[in-house]
Design a protein around this motif. Structure first.
Motif, PDB file in Angstrom:
ATOM      1  N   ASP A 167       0.805  -1.237  -0.075  1.00 25.30           N
ATOM      2  CA  ASP A 167      -0.037   0.136   0.076  1.00 25.30           C
ATOM      3  C   ASP A 167       0.823   1.308  -0.001  1.00 25.30           C
ATOM      4  O   ASP A 167       0.772   2.159  -0.440  1.00 25.30           O
ATOM      5  N   TYR A 222      -4.562   2.205  11.081  1.00 31.95           N
ATOM      6  CA  TYR A 222      -3.541   2.200   9.940  1.00 31.95           C
ATOM      7  C   TYR A 222      -2.337   3.076  10.498  1.00 31.95           C
ATOM      8  O   TYR A 222      -1.058   2.790  10.252  1.00 31.95           O
ATOM      9  N   GLU A 223      -2.655   4.235  10.914  1.00 33.32           N
ATOM     10  CA  GLU A 223      -1.662   5.279  11.542  1.00 33.32           C
ATOM     11  C   GLU A 223      -1.664   5.184  12.951  1.00 33.32           C
ATOM     12  O   GLU A 223      -2.721   5.360  13.525  1.00 33.32           O
ATOM     13  N   VAL A 253      -9.341   3.283  13.368  1.00 31.42           N
ATOM     14  CA  VAL A 253     -10.412   3.191  12.486  1.00 31.42           C
ATOM     15  C   VAL A 253     -11.519   2.146  12.755  1.00 31.42           C
ATOM     16  O   VAL A 253     -12.524   2.403  12.214  1.00 31.42           O
ATOM     17  N   SER A 287     -21.600   3.837   5.172  1.00 27.53           N
ATOM     18  CA  SER A 287     -21.024   4.885   4.299  1.00 27.53           C
ATOM     19  C   SER A 287     -19.671   4.733   4.020  1.00 27.53           C
ATOM     20  O   SER A 287     -19.038   3.895   4.619  1.00 27.53           O
ATOM     21  N   SER A 288     -19.156   5.618   2.988  1.00 21.97           N
ATOM     22  CA  SER A 288     -17.839   5.423   2.438  1.00 21.97           C
ATOM     23  C   SER A 288     -16.819   5.845   3.824  1.00 21.97           C
ATOM     24  O   SER A 288     -17.176   6.542   4.496  1.00 21.97           O
ATOM     25  N   GLY A 289     -15.915   4.834   3.684  1.00 26.69           N
ATOM     26  CA  GLY A 289     -14.802   5.155   4.749  1.00 26.69           C
ATOM     27  C   GLY A 289     -15.183   4.716   6.313  1.00 26.69           C
ATOM     28  O   GLY A 289     -14.512   5.054   7.169  1.00 26.69           O
ATOM     29  N   SER A 290     -16.237   4.140   6.361  1.00 23.62           N
ATOM     30  CA  SER A 290     -16.755   3.899   7.791  1.00 23.62           C
ATOM     31  C   SER A 290     -15.791   2.435   8.361  1.00 23.62           C
ATOM     32  O   SER A 290     -15.946   2.269   9.265  1.00 23.62           O
ATOM     33  N   GLY A 291     -15.123   1.718   7.341  1.00 26.26           N
ATOM     34  CA  GLY A 291     -14.555   0.772   8.039  1.00 26.26           C
ATOM     35  C   GLY A 291     -14.890  -0.877   7.254  1.00 26.26           C
ATOM     36  O   GLY A 291     -14.333  -1.732   7.664  1.00 26.26           O
ATOM     37  N   LYS A 292     -15.720  -1.024   6.233  1.00 27.31           N
ATOM     38  CA  LYS A 292     -16.119  -2.000   5.622  1.00 27.31           C
ATOM     39  C   LYS A 292     -14.854  -2.617   5.164  1.00 27.31           C
ATOM     40  O   LYS A 292     -14.721  -4.131   5.523  1.00 27.31           O
ATOM     41  N   SER A 293     -13.918  -2.318   4.403  1.00 22.47           N
ATOM     42  CA  SER A 293     -12.939  -2.895   3.836  1.00 22.47           C
ATOM     43  C   SER A 293     -12.200  -3.512   5.017  1.00 22.47           C
ATOM     44  O   SER A 293     -11.388  -4.397   4.590  1.00 22.47           O
ATOM     45  N   THR A 294     -11.670  -2.630   5.704  1.00 23.27           N
ATOM     46  CA  THR A 294     -10.800  -3.142   6.888  1.00 23.27           C
ATOM     47  C   THR A 294     -11.414  -4.481   7.526  1.00 23.27           C
ATOM     48  O   THR A 294     -10.445  -5.158   7.781  1.00 23.27           O
TER      49      THR A 294
HETATM   50  N1  ATP Z   1      -4.004   2.176   3.731  1.00 19.28           N
HETATM   51  C1  ATP Z   1      -4.269   2.782   4.351  1.00 19.28           C
HETATM   52  N2  ATP Z   1      -3.657   3.753   5.215  1.00 19.28           N
HETATM   53  C2  ATP Z   1      -4.187   4.682   6.004  1.00 19.28           C
HETATM   54  N3  ATP Z   1      -5.664   4.638   6.340  1.00 19.28           N
HETATM   55  C3  ATP Z   1      -6.345   3.936   5.466  1.00 19.28           C
HETATM   56  C4  ATP Z   1      -5.802   2.893   4.766  1.00 19.28           C
HETATM   57  N4  ATP Z   1      -7.058   2.282   4.143  1.00 19.28           N
HETATM   58  C5  ATP Z   1      -8.093   2.954   4.567  1.00 19.28           C
HETATM   59  N5  ATP Z   1      -7.690   3.865   5.584  1.00 19.28           N
HETATM   60  C6  ATP Z   1      -8.880   4.600   6.467  1.00 19.28           C
HETATM   61  O1  ATP Z   1      -9.562   3.698   7.225  1.00 19.28           O
HETATM   62  C7  ATP Z   1     -10.824   4.056   7.208  1.00 19.28           C
HETATM   63  C8  ATP Z   1     -11.631   3.032   6.993  1.00 19.28           C
HETATM   64  O2  ATP Z   1     -11.533   2.638   5.537  1.00 19.28           O
HETATM   65  P1  ATP Z   1     -12.045   1.460   4.693  1.00 19.28           P
HETATM   66  O3  ATP Z   1     -11.464   1.438   3.312  1.00 19.28           O
HETATM   67  O4  ATP Z   1     -12.382   0.307   5.721  1.00 19.28           O
HETATM   68  O5  ATP Z   1     -13.729   1.911   4.550  1.00 19.28           O
HETATM   69  P2  ATP Z   1     -14.988   1.519   3.468  1.00 19.28           P
HETATM   70  O6  ATP Z   1     -15.960   1.496   4.603  1.00 19.28           O
HETATM   71  O7  ATP Z   1     -14.570   0.445   2.982  1.00 19.28           O
HETATM   72  O8  ATP Z   1     -14.840   2.551   2.590  1.00 19.28           O
HETATM   73  P3  ATP Z   1     -15.511   2.556   1.037  1.00 19.28           P
HETATM   74  O9  ATP Z   1     -16.942   2.083   1.031  1.00 19.28           O
HETATM   75  O10 ATP Z   1     -15.213   3.766   0.307  1.00 19.28           O
HETATM   76  O11 ATP Z   1     -14.505   1.305   0.290  1.00 19.28           O
HETATM   77  C9  ATP Z   1     -11.029   5.338   6.400  1.00 19.28           C
HETATM   78  O12 ATP Z   1     -11.050   6.455   7.134  1.00 19.28           O
HETATM   79  C10 ATP Z   1      -9.839   5.469   5.454  1.00 19.28           C
HETATM   80  O13 ATP Z   1      -9.252   6.896   5.372  1.00 19.28           O
END
Ligand code: ATP
Length: 581
Positions: free
Chosen positions: A116, A352-353, A358, A377-384
């Motif tokens: 990343d 992440y930092e 998150v 919503s976007s950025g809520s943490g689903k992918s994490t």
């Molecule tokens: N590699 C990374 N380094 C730093 N911060 C990250 C990284 N990936 C995601 N984040 C932060 O972690 C938080 C959660 O991100 P995540 O991708 O899990 O959200 P999401 O719900 O999957 O969003 P989306 O629907 O937009 O994909 C966000 O605030 C994002 O900015």
């Protein structure tokens, strides 16, 4: 100071990794170099005999012997030079090939988070370019450096023997040159190190430009890209310019100082010869021996800068080779045996930092074979959350448990052989459709392949292609639609037959027919597998066993579609008012 220390460490590492294992071949190379150098010394010695003994005595027999000797020496030089290149250069290239394989292998063991933070072009340059440094270390470079020193010492011995006073006079400029050369190396090395870095950055950006060509053209941003690239190449140019100045300084000071020495020798030698304390033969052989002493020193300065460049590349290689692998054998000691597929998150937090959490205390259970839809919503943490379940990330606190075992202690490949991922922008290789599907399970039988192809409705469009599954895709082949690509990646996952699926549903709007095919193949894919789906399709969400509504790193609602709708809370709002999931 710390920089200095670091340099030593990487030199020791290079010696241990590359030189010691090849000590046999390198010693033999050294022997050849010494032989070559010594046979080179025959010529100046022969000149003295010719001028001082053979010519004054009109000794024709002596002349014949001398010629045979000189010719033999020349032959030895030719043979040793050839063997040296064959032996050492080939070995060096062999090592470069081996090292590339090693570095690439190591790269793939590093965690996703490493990638990343890196440009892919920069990583490519690490595998392909940085390792080339060993060529100078194992090839003729280092051996020549040692061989050259030996020749210089032997030549010095002869010089002192002929005339100690004159030798002393010559040594002074040579020493001054050596000091300048050493200083120049100290100056050049950081420049070389920077060069590798700049090169990697510029290449990296260029790769990104090519990959993002649609966005660049779409936003009419060519001029901006050109400017960024121009700046990058200029940085590279400035860097090369700096090192060229240092190298030029070295070359011209060597010419100047050594020229000065030659003039001095002419003066002193002329003086001695006029007074009869030196023969013409002595003078000629002195100048020739001098050449033999100085040539390796000048050559050494060239090899020195090559070695400096080599070490700068190897510094970066070493740094990479020492990185901790994600499947750390000391930590991940447990192996998964009887796989069922029950996953639970217990008080999981992640950042992440440092200082920017998150995910906060996530708790939920996904029973074996169930479908968990992640919405929010976007950025809520689903992918994490999905990445934690895939072991792409490890929790900072709390645990992800699989069938009772803490996933952070589990050997990754023992887990990932049961895992399958279908991502939004799933990558397909340049090759045939069949190769792309077989990628996850290359030994699958024809029947299994066909089952996956049918299950993901890939045959629906491949049947229309003349070459069917053997159709080439990518640069040289047919261009597929987004929906077709998705079906290929679903077929790939079906063929791998994993117990756990991480699915990031594509948001792209597909025509209704394509959409229907994809939905049906997804149903097939999720059947009897523990599935985590970042859901965007209504049907997926409605059918999910549980929906987790994530907001700002927390589960704010959890349940089935009807339950959550009845609650009239966040999910209801997302679903109705905002009309987007
Ligand atoms: N590699 C990374 N380094 C730093 N911060 C990250 C990284 N990936 C995601 N984040 C932060 O972690 C938080 C959660 O991100 P995540 O991708 O899990 O959200 P999401 O719900 O999957 O969003 P989306 O629907 O937009 O994909 C966000 O605030 C994002 O900015």
């Amino acid at each position: 100071m710390s920089k200095k220390k670091n340099e030593n460490v990487s030199f020791q590492w290079a010696v241990k990794e590359f030189i010691i294992p090849r000590k046999g071949i390198l010693s033999f190379g050294l022997l050849l170099i010494v032989l070559r150098s010594l046979s080179g010394l025959v010529l100046p010695y022969a000149s003295k005999t010719l001028l001082d003994d053979i010519i004054p005595n009109k000794d024709f027999d002596g002349l014949t012997v001398l010629l045979v000797l000189v010719c033999s020496a020349i032959l030895i030089q030719a043979v040793t030079s050839f063997s040296l290149t064959r032996l050492l250069s080939v070995e060096a290239q062999n090592l470069i090939a081996q090292l590339r394989v090693k570095v690439q292998k190591k790269l793939l063991t590093l965690p996703i988070r490493f990638f990343d933070n890196q440009k892919s072009g920069a990583l490519v340059s690490r595998v392909m370019t940085d390792v080339e440094g060993v060529r100078n270390l194992v090839g003729t470079g280092l051996v020549q450096l040692i061989g050259g020193s030996i020749t210089a010492i032997v030549a010095l011995y002869f010089l002192i023997n002929i005339n100690a006073m004159m030798t002393l006079f010559v040594l002074l400029p040579v020493l001054i040159f050596a000091v300048i050369a050493l200083k120049a190396f100290g100056f050049i090395r950081p420049i070389f190190r920077d060069r590798g870095k700049i090169n990697a950055e510029v290449t990296g950006r260029l790769t990104e430009t090519m990959n993002g060509i649609r966005v660049i053209k779409g936003f009419n941003a060519e001029a901006q890209e050109n400017e960024i690239f121009e700046k990058g190449t200029d940085r590279l140019f400035q860097n090369v310019k700096k090192s060229l100045t240092a190298t030029a300084l070295m070359t011209s000071s060597s010419t100047f100082l050594l020229g000065l020495a030659s003039a001095g020798i002419m003066g002193i030698g002329g003086y001695y010869m006029i007074y009869g304390s030196m023969t013409a033969g002595d003078f000629v052989s002195f100048t020739m021996f001098l050449g033999f002493m100085i040539a390796p020193i000048v050559q050494m300065s060239n090899i020195g800068s090559q070695l400096t460049e080599a070490m700068a590349g190897l510094d970066r290689t070493e740094e990479l080779m020492k990185m901790t692998e994600e499947d750390d054998p000391l930590v991940r000691t447990e192996f998964i045996k009887d796989f069922e597929g029950n996953v639970s998150f217990e008080e999981v937090s992640f950042s992440y930092e440092a200082g920017k959490e998150v995910l906060h205390n996530i708790n939920f259970t996904a029973p074996a074979g169930s479908v968990t839809a992640l919405v929010g919503s976007s950025g809520s943490g689903k992918s994490t959350i999905a990445s934690l379940a895939a072991t792409f990330l490890t929790p900072d606190s709390g645990k992800v448990i699989l069938d009772g075992q803490d996933l952070s202690k589990v050997n990754l490949s023992s887990y990932r052989q049961h895992l399958g991922v279908v991502l939004q922008d799933d990558f397909l290789y340049e090759g045939t459709i069949k190769e792309n599907i077989l990628f996850a399970n290359p030994t699958a039988s024809e029947a299994e392949l066909l089952q996956a192809v049918e299950g993901a409705y890939v045959s629906e469009f491949t049947n229309r292609f003349e070459e069917g599954l053997e159709t080439l895709i990518g640069e040289r082949g047919v261009k597929l639609s987004g929906g077709q690509k998705q079906r290929i990646s679903i077929a790939r996952a079906l063929l791998a037959n994993p117990k756990i699926i991480i699915l990031d549903e594509a948001t792209s709007n597909l025509d209704t027919e394509s959409e229907a095919f994809i939905q049906q193949s997804l149903v097939e894919l999720m059947k009897n597998r523990t599935t985590f789906v970042i859901a965007h399709r209504l049907t997926t969400i409605q059918k999910a066993d549980q929906i987790l509504v994530i907001e700002q790193g927390k589960i704010v609602e959890q349940g089935k579609h009807e339950e959550l709708m009845a609650k009239q809370g966040r999910y209801h709002k997302l679903y109705t008012v905002q009309g987007r999931i």
